[in-house]
Design a protein around this motif. Sequence first.
Motif, PDB file in Angstrom:
ATOM      1  N   SER A 168      40.420  46.834  42.375  1.00 30.21           N
ATOM      2  CA  SER A 168      41.423  47.408  43.281  1.00 30.21           C
ATOM      3  C   SER A 168      41.089  47.189  44.760  1.00 30.21           C
ATOM      4  O   SER A 168      41.863  47.593  45.630  1.00 30.21           O
ATOM      5  CB  SER A 168      41.536  48.917  43.026  1.00 30.21           C
ATOM      6  OG  SER A 168      40.281  49.548  43.277  1.00 30.21           O
ATOM      7  N   SER A 177      41.054  52.111  48.253  1.00 30.32           N
ATOM      8  CA  SER A 177      41.073  50.676  47.962  1.00 30.32           C
ATOM      9  C   SER A 177      40.366  49.875  49.054  1.00 30.32           C
ATOM     10  O   SER A 177      40.243  48.665  48.951  1.00 30.32           O
ATOM     11  CB  SER A 177      42.508  50.183  47.790  1.00 30.32           C
ATOM     12  OG  SER A 177      43.234  50.390  48.978  1.00 30.32           O
ATOM     13  N   PRO A 223      38.106  40.267  44.365  1.00 31.17           N
ATOM     14  CA  PRO A 223      38.111  41.597  43.752  1.00 31.17           C
ATOM     15  C   PRO A 223      37.843  41.463  42.247  1.00 31.17           C
ATOM     16  O   PRO A 223      38.240  40.491  41.603  1.00 31.17           O
ATOM     17  CB  PRO A 223      39.528  42.111  44.019  1.00 31.17           C
ATOM     18  CG  PRO A 223      39.978  41.371  45.232  1.00 31.17           C
ATOM     19  CD  PRO A 223      39.348  40.005  45.109  1.00 31.17           C
TER      20      PRO A 223
END
Length: 184
Positions: A169, A99, A58
């Motif tokens: 996220s 997310s 991420p």
Amino acid sequence: MRFTRIAVGVVAACASLPLVASPAVAAPTDTTVVTLNVVGAGLDIEAPETANLGSALPGTALSGSIGTVRVIDQRGSADASWTATVSTTDFETGGGGASERILASEIDYWSGPATEQAGNGTFVPGQLTAADAEPLDTVNPLIAFQHTGGTGVNSAAWAPTLIVNIPASAVVGTYTGTVTHSVA
């Protein structure tokens, strides 16, 4: 008997003369009008069924080719121009929450140069280099490649690259989206 000698003399004199050919008569002629049809087979685009760009964390960018995309123009048109476009869905994993989604606008595309091309006219990549990469969209397609002018049949292929800007996220998982190439 004098008559017989003259007749024999005339026949002998004629036999020694060369033969004169009679004028040639032209052979009869006729003409045939021949026709044929040149037909077109259409305008088509081919793209890989699947592509795996690999893995990344991420908050990072993941870049990779999705394979070869090819336009085959067999229309045989007097103006053989066409435009190939590309769009994508959002990439999702799991339940599709915020997310668990990478938005299409976070995915950049660049076509790169032609890897193959045939026919006349001008072949123009939508985004020649990585510096020219543009974000994809779910609604407004991006120009991937163009062919302008020329006549008859032509084809072009390119190996586009996606740059996926993974949000910080994003949750861990396998994200899947559909990239669609079209040509008109």
